[in-house]
Design an enzyme around this catalytic site. Structure first.
Site, PDB file in Angstrom:
ATOM      1  N   HIS A  53       0.917  -1.134   0.113  1.00  0.00           N
ATOM      2  CA  HIS A  53       0.024   0.077  -0.180  1.00  0.00           C
ATOM      3  C   HIS A  53       0.951   1.317   0.002  1.00  0.00           C
ATOM      4  O   HIS A  53       1.909   1.147   0.242  1.00  0.00           O
ATOM      5  CB  HIS A  53      -1.102   0.121   1.192  1.00  0.00           C
ATOM      6  CG  HIS A  53      -0.330   0.089   2.418  1.00  0.00           C
ATOM      7  ND1 HIS A  53       0.277  -0.941   3.090  1.00  0.00           N
ATOM      8  CD2 HIS A  53      -0.415   1.023   3.377  1.00  0.00           C
ATOM      9  CE1 HIS A  53       0.654  -0.740   4.554  1.00  0.00           C
ATOM     10  NE2 HIS A  53       0.372   0.758   4.480  1.00  0.00           N
ATOM     11  N   HIS A  55       1.308   4.024   2.016  1.00  0.00           N
ATOM     12  CA  HIS A  55       1.716   4.783   3.030  1.00  0.00           C
ATOM     13  C   HIS A  55       3.457   5.032   3.133  1.00  0.00           C
ATOM     14  O   HIS A  55       4.141   3.969   2.582  1.00  0.00           O
ATOM     15  CB  HIS A  55       1.528   4.206   4.311  1.00  0.00           C
ATOM     16  CG  HIS A  55      -0.072   4.320   4.729  1.00  0.00           C
ATOM     17  ND1 HIS A  55      -0.784   3.838   5.547  1.00  0.00           N
ATOM     18  CD2 HIS A  55      -1.055   5.308   4.059  1.00  0.00           C
ATOM     19  CE1 HIS A  55      -1.949   4.043   5.524  1.00  0.00           C
ATOM     20  NE2 HIS A  55      -2.092   5.092   4.766  1.00  0.00           N
ATOM     21  N   ASP A  57       5.863   4.967   5.118  1.00  0.00           N
ATOM     22  CA  ASP A  57       6.660   4.101   5.654  1.00  0.00           C
ATOM     23  C   ASP A  57       6.846   2.917   5.159  1.00  0.00           C
ATOM     24  O   ASP A  57       7.477   1.678   5.303  1.00  0.00           O
ATOM     25  CB  ASP A  57       6.500   3.804   7.084  1.00  0.00           C
ATOM     26  CG  ASP A  57       4.930   3.606   7.433  1.00  0.00           C
ATOM     27  OD1 ASP A  57       4.092   3.741   6.658  1.00  0.00           O
ATOM     28  OD2 ASP A  57       4.744   2.702   8.321  1.00  0.00           O
ATOM     29  N   HIS A  58       6.246   2.651   3.944  1.00  0.00           N
ATOM     30  CA  HIS A  58       6.263   1.238   3.131  1.00  0.00           C
ATOM     31  C   HIS A  58       6.773   1.697   1.640  1.00  0.00           C
ATOM     32  O   HIS A  58       7.159   0.624   0.890  1.00  0.00           O
ATOM     33  CB  HIS A  58       4.943   0.849   2.799  1.00  0.00           C
ATOM     34  CG  HIS A  58       4.171   0.213   4.232  1.00  0.00           C
ATOM     35  ND1 HIS A  58       4.228  -1.190   4.559  1.00  0.00           N
ATOM     36  CD2 HIS A  58       3.835   0.986   5.190  1.00  0.00           C
ATOM     37  CE1 HIS A  58       3.727  -1.090   5.775  1.00  0.00           C
ATOM     38  NE2 HIS A  58       3.453   0.143   6.140  1.00  0.00           N
ATOM     39  N   HIS A 111      -7.472  -0.988   5.598  1.00  0.00           N
ATOM     40  CA  HIS A 111      -6.438   0.128   5.946  1.00  0.00           C
ATOM     41  C   HIS A 111      -6.402   1.356   4.917  1.00  0.00           C
ATOM     42  O   HIS A 111      -6.060   2.469   5.498  1.00  0.00           O
ATOM     43  CB  HIS A 111      -5.058  -0.729   6.289  1.00  0.00           C
ATOM     44  CG  HIS A 111      -4.077   0.142   6.880  1.00  0.00           C
ATOM     45  ND1 HIS A 111      -3.919   0.740   8.335  1.00  0.00           N
ATOM     46  CD2 HIS A 111      -2.660   0.501   6.334  1.00  0.00           C
ATOM     47  CE1 HIS A 111      -2.838   1.303   8.233  1.00  0.00           C
ATOM     48  NE2 HIS A 111      -2.116   1.300   7.364  1.00  0.00           N
ATOM     49  N   ASP A 133      -0.139  -3.953   6.368  1.00  0.00           N
ATOM     50  CA  ASP A 133      -0.768  -3.267   7.715  1.00  0.00           C
ATOM     51  C   ASP A 133      -2.265  -3.994   7.739  1.00  0.00           C
ATOM     52  O   ASP A 133      -3.069  -3.107   8.294  1.00  0.00           O
ATOM     53  CB  ASP A 133      -0.795  -1.800   7.598  1.00  0.00           C
ATOM     54  CG  ASP A 133       0.453  -1.281   7.790  1.00  0.00           C
ATOM     55  OD1 ASP A 133       1.648  -2.262   8.009  1.00  0.00           O
ATOM     56  OD2 ASP A 133       0.840  -0.123   7.749  1.00  0.00           O
ATOM     57  N   HIS A 171       4.407  -4.330  11.168  1.00  0.00           N
ATOM     58  CA  HIS A 171       4.990  -3.570  12.258  1.00  0.00           C
ATOM     59  C   HIS A 171       5.017  -4.464  13.793  1.00  0.00           C
ATOM     60  O   HIS A 171       4.425  -5.496  13.481  1.00  0.00           O
ATOM     61  CB  HIS A 171       3.961  -2.505  12.540  1.00  0.00           C
ATOM     62  CG  HIS A 171       3.750  -1.501  11.530  1.00  0.00           C
ATOM     63  ND1 HIS A 171       4.570  -0.483  11.838  1.00  0.00           N
ATOM     64  CD2 HIS A 171       2.945  -1.325  10.355  1.00  0.00           C
ATOM     65  CE1 HIS A 171       4.440   0.469  10.843  1.00  0.00           C
ATOM     66  NE2 HIS A 171       3.350  -0.052  10.018  1.00  0.00           N
TER      67      HIS A 171
END
Length: 259
Positions: A53, A55, A57-58, A111, A133, A171
């Site tokens: 996805h 975001h 941090d990915h 998410h 996530d 995570h």
């Protein structure tokens, strides 16, 4: 022989690296330096990037990795904006890695709306799931874009995978998730056992991951929203019994958001 290795980055992220001591793939690289160091230290050749996805941090490590390994494929969800994505994917698509391992793509909105997961039924390590996530160890992702119904449906799809499926989420939330799981099911012996196991791992600064579908079915309240023990707790907390499993799930997610 395949190695499955979680690279810790930021406060609690993991970048998954799958390799055979020569060829490597990484999943959700939110940062490049740790990946590049790991590849260099082991003389690994990066052959592709899998994204679940959009975001930051990915995806933030994609550009530096592609710069270091020009021309590698970047797989990602077709309905989200993924920087550098070369092969957009939707549920039902498949990708094949260098070892002849085929991953199927599963749509798992909740998410984010376009979130996807990658599932391989047959690998040298058994069934393997990269779920981003969506499904966490003893938890699930927050509903930043999707609805409770979407997330519940996504989790039910993942829960139906073989119990021996290795679950690679992104995570290190397990300790906090288990505290919530114990509040939901204080008499769940599997949760109590898992807490002890995770405490021992984390005390040694070792990851609590990967998990498995079989384990999550025992300890994850979001996969147990229909269980009588969960329904009793929610009735006690809310003053009324949830009307159905979706109402139970939505109440759990709202409770966890403020836990």
């Amino acid at each position: 022989m395949l190695t499955l290795h979680p690279l810790p980055v930021f406060t609690d992220n993991y970048i998954w690296c799958l390799h055979d001591n020569q060829t490597a793939y990484v999943v959700d690289p939110g940062q490049a330096d740790s990946v590049l160091d790991y590849l260099k230290d082991r003389s690994l050749d990066l052959k592709g990037i899998l994204i679940t996805h959009h975001h930051w941090d990915h995806v933030s490590g994609i550009a530096p990795l592609v710069a270091a390994y020009p021309g590698i494929p970047v797989w990602g969800p077709a309905t989200e904006t993924i920087p550098g994505c070369t092969q957009p994917l939707s549920g039902g698509d498949t990708i094949e890695l260098a070892w002849g391992i085929t991953f199927g793509v599963i749509d798992v909105p909740g998410h984010t709306l376009g979130h996807i997961a990658y599932y391989a039924k047959e690998t040298p390590k058994g069934p393997l799931l990269f779920c981003g996530d969506t499904l966490f160890s003893s938890g699930c992702g927050r509903l930043f874009e999707g609805t409770p119904e979407q997330m519940h449906d996504s989790l039910q799809t993942l829960a139906a995978l073989p119990v021996e499926t290795t679950v690679c989420c992104t995570h290190e939330y397990t300790t906090a998730n288990l505290k919530f799981a114990q509040a939901v099911e204080p008499d769940n012996e599997d949760v109590a056992k898992r807490i002890k196991e995770v405490m021992k791992l984390r005390d040694q600064n070792l990851p609590s991951l990967p998990s498995s579908i079989g384990l999550e079915l025992k300890v994850n309240p979001f996969l147990r929203a229909d269980k009588e023990s969960v329904l009793r707790t929610l009735q006690s907390k809310c003053g009324e019994r949830p009307a159905n499993v979706l109402a139970s799930f939505a109440t759990l997610r709202q409770w966890k958001d403020n836990f």
